[in-house]
Design a protein around this motif. Structure first.
Motif, PDB file in Angstrom:
ATOM      1  N   MET A   1      51.090  31.703  50.722  1.00  6.78           N
ATOM      2  CA  MET A   1      50.491  31.928  49.620  1.00  6.78           C
ATOM      3  C   MET A   1      49.275  31.097  50.584  1.00  6.78           C
ATOM      4  SD  MET A   1      49.934  33.609  47.540  1.00  6.78           S
ATOM      5  CE  MET A   1      48.867  33.930  46.025  1.00  6.78           C
ATOM      6  N   VAL A   2      48.919  30.454  50.688  1.00  4.11           N
ATOM      7  CA  VAL A   2      48.012  29.474  51.523  1.00  4.11           C
ATOM      8  C   VAL A   2      47.318  30.504  52.273  1.00  4.11           C
ATOM      9  CG1 VAL A   2      46.791  27.565  52.311  1.00  4.11           C
ATOM     10  CG2 VAL A   2      48.517  27.292  50.812  1.00  4.11           C
ATOM     11  N   TYR A   3      48.075  30.841  53.548  1.00  8.84           N
ATOM     12  CA  TYR A   3      48.302  31.712  54.620  1.00  8.84           C
ATOM     13  C   TYR A   3      46.943  33.176  53.780  1.00  8.84           C
ATOM     14  CZ  TYR A   3      50.740  28.999  57.555  1.00  8.84           C
ATOM     15  OH  TYR A   3      50.871  26.815  57.940  1.00  8.84           O
ATOM     16  N   LEU A   4      47.205  33.560  53.144  1.00  6.16           N
ATOM     17  CA  LEU A   4      46.792  34.930  52.669  1.00  6.16           C
ATOM     18  C   LEU A   4      45.813  34.412  51.729  1.00  6.16           C
ATOM     19  CD1 LEU A   4      47.414  37.800  51.889  1.00  6.16           C
ATOM     20  CD2 LEU A   4      48.425  37.221  49.473  1.00  6.16           C
ATOM     21  N   ALA A   5      45.547  33.212  51.410  1.00  6.42           N
ATOM     22  CA  ALA A   5      44.272  33.396  50.715  1.00  6.42           C
ATOM     23  C   ALA A   5      43.086  32.881  51.619  1.00  6.42           C
ATOM     24  CB  ALA A   5      44.422  31.936  49.623  1.00  6.42           C
ATOM     25  N   ILE A   6      43.691  31.824  53.175  1.00 12.03           N
ATOM     26  CA  ILE A   6      42.745  31.829  53.629  1.00 12.03           C
ATOM     27  C   ILE A   6      42.662  32.877  54.823  1.00 12.03           C
ATOM     28  CG2 ILE A   6      42.756  30.439  56.168  1.00 12.03           C
ATOM     29  CD1 ILE A   6      44.287  28.025  55.287  1.00 12.03           C
ATOM     30  N   THR A   7      44.022  33.782  54.915  1.00 19.91           N
ATOM     31  CA  THR A   7      42.512  34.958  55.381  1.00 19.91           C
ATOM     32  C   THR A   7      42.126  35.936  55.258  1.00 19.91           C
ATOM     33  OG1 THR A   7      45.204  35.360  56.373  1.00 19.91           O
ATOM     34  CG2 THR A   7      44.126  37.534  56.454  1.00 19.91           C
ATOM     35  N   ALA A   8      42.314  35.938  53.829  1.00 21.30           N
ATOM     36  CA  ALA A   8      41.224  36.826  52.600  1.00 21.30           C
ATOM     37  C   ALA A   8      39.562  36.513  52.979  1.00 21.30           C
ATOM     38  CB  ALA A   8      41.489  37.332  51.098  1.00 21.30           C
ATOM     39  N   ALA A  10      38.568  33.729  55.129  1.00 22.82           N
ATOM     40  CA  ALA A  10      38.158  34.508  56.298  1.00 22.82           C
ATOM     41  C   ALA A  10      37.158  36.563  56.534  1.00 22.82           C
ATOM     42  CB  ALA A  10      38.404  34.183  57.790  1.00 22.82           C
ATOM     43  N   LEU A  11      38.385  37.069  56.142  1.00 24.19           N
ATOM     44  CA  LEU A  11      37.664  38.312  56.472  1.00 24.19           C
ATOM     45  C   LEU A  11      36.591  38.398  55.003  1.00 24.19           C
ATOM     46  CD1 LEU A  11      40.520  40.511  55.565  1.00 24.19           C
ATOM     47  CD2 LEU A  11      39.215  40.377  57.418  1.00 24.19           C
ATOM     48  N   VAL A  12      35.912  37.967  54.037  1.00 23.88           N
ATOM     49  CA  VAL A  12      35.331  37.901  53.206  1.00 23.88           C
ATOM     50  C   VAL A  12      33.916  37.634  53.462  1.00 23.88           C
ATOM     51  CG1 VAL A  12      34.556  37.148  51.129  1.00 23.88           C
ATOM     52  CG2 VAL A  12      36.485  38.214  50.599  1.00 23.88           C
ATOM     53  N   SER A  13      33.939  36.156  54.348  1.00 19.09           N
ATOM     54  CA  SER A  13      33.381  36.134  55.119  1.00 19.09           C
ATOM     55  C   SER A  13      32.391  36.197  56.079  1.00 19.09           C
ATOM     56  CB  SER A  13      33.804  34.235  55.790  1.00 19.09           C
ATOM     57  OG  SER A  13      33.811  33.046  54.569  1.00 19.09           O
ATOM     58  N   VAL A  15      32.808  40.420  56.548  1.00 15.23           N
ATOM     59  CA  VAL A  15      31.725  41.268  56.043  1.00 15.23           C
ATOM     60  C   VAL A  15      30.566  40.668  55.316  1.00 15.23           C
ATOM     61  CG1 VAL A  15      31.810  42.924  53.964  1.00 15.23           C
ATOM     62  CG2 VAL A  15      33.513  42.265  55.549  1.00 15.23           C
ATOM     63  N   ALA A  16      30.049  39.913  54.289  1.00 11.03           N
ATOM     64  CA  ALA A  16      29.402  39.088  53.597  1.00 11.03           C
ATOM     65  C   ALA A  16      28.365  38.481  54.648  1.00 11.03           C
ATOM     66  CB  ALA A  16      29.402  37.388  52.849  1.00 11.03           C
ATOM     67  N   ALA A  17      28.573  38.442  55.858  1.00 16.68           N
ATOM     68  CA  ALA A  17      28.132  37.522  57.521  1.00 16.68           C
ATOM     69  C   ALA A  17      26.893  39.125  56.998  1.00 16.68           C
ATOM     70  CB  ALA A  17      28.297  36.957  58.750  1.00 16.68           C
ATOM     71  N   ALA A  18      28.139  40.017  57.721  1.00 16.28           N
ATOM     72  CA  ALA A  18      27.785  41.360  58.346  1.00 16.28           C
ATOM     73  C   ALA A  18      26.643  42.447  57.691  1.00 16.28           C
ATOM     74  CB  ALA A  18      28.468  42.167  58.618  1.00 16.28           C
ATOM     75  N   VAL A  19      26.844  42.315  56.566  1.00 14.91           N
ATOM     76  CA  VAL A  19      26.114  42.797  55.258  1.00 14.91           C
ATOM     77  C   VAL A  19      24.563  42.320  55.254  1.00 14.91           C
ATOM     78  CG1 VAL A  19      25.530  43.073  52.674  1.00 14.91           C
ATOM     79  CG2 VAL A  19      27.289  43.220  53.834  1.00 14.91           C
ATOM     80  N   THR A  20      24.288  40.517  55.404  1.00 13.67           N
ATOM     81  CA  THR A  20      23.232  39.470  55.034  1.00 13.67           C
ATOM     82  C   THR A  20      22.035  40.230  56.456  1.00 13.67           C
ATOM     83  OG1 THR A  20      24.830  37.473  54.056  1.00 13.67           O
ATOM     84  CG2 THR A  20      22.899  36.877  55.521  1.00 13.67           C
TER      85      THR A  20
END
Length: 76
Positions: A1-8, A10-13, A15-20
């Motif tokens: 479960m922790v790996y899934l949260a870390i992966t999510a 990382a993906l959000v980060s 996408v947020a950097a690209a949008v910024t």
């Protein structure tokens, strides 16, 4: 479960950097004056004409295919 949260996270980060980056780039872009709008409209028109011409060449490039393409076009 922790790996899934870390992966999510990382993906959000990513996408947020690209949008910024895109938002900052868009804000820095200067408003287009009349000359820039005219040039852009001419370039768009030329691009559209080139695509149309390439499409025509594709259908009528060879003798054997050209006749069938004319027949297909006229049958509609």
């Amino acid at each position: 479960m922790v790996y899934l949260a870390i992966t999510a996270l990382a993906l959000v980060s990513v996408v947020a950097a690209a949008v910024t980056v895109l938002v900052r780039r868009d804000r820095r872009r200067m408003a287009a004056g009349p000359e820039a709008r005219r040039i852009e409209a001419a370039a768009t028109r030329d691009f559209r004409d080139a695509r149309s011409q390439a499409h025509g060449y594709e259908h009528f490039s060879d003798a054997s295919g050209g006749i069938s393409a004319l027949r297909d076009r006229d049958s509609r």
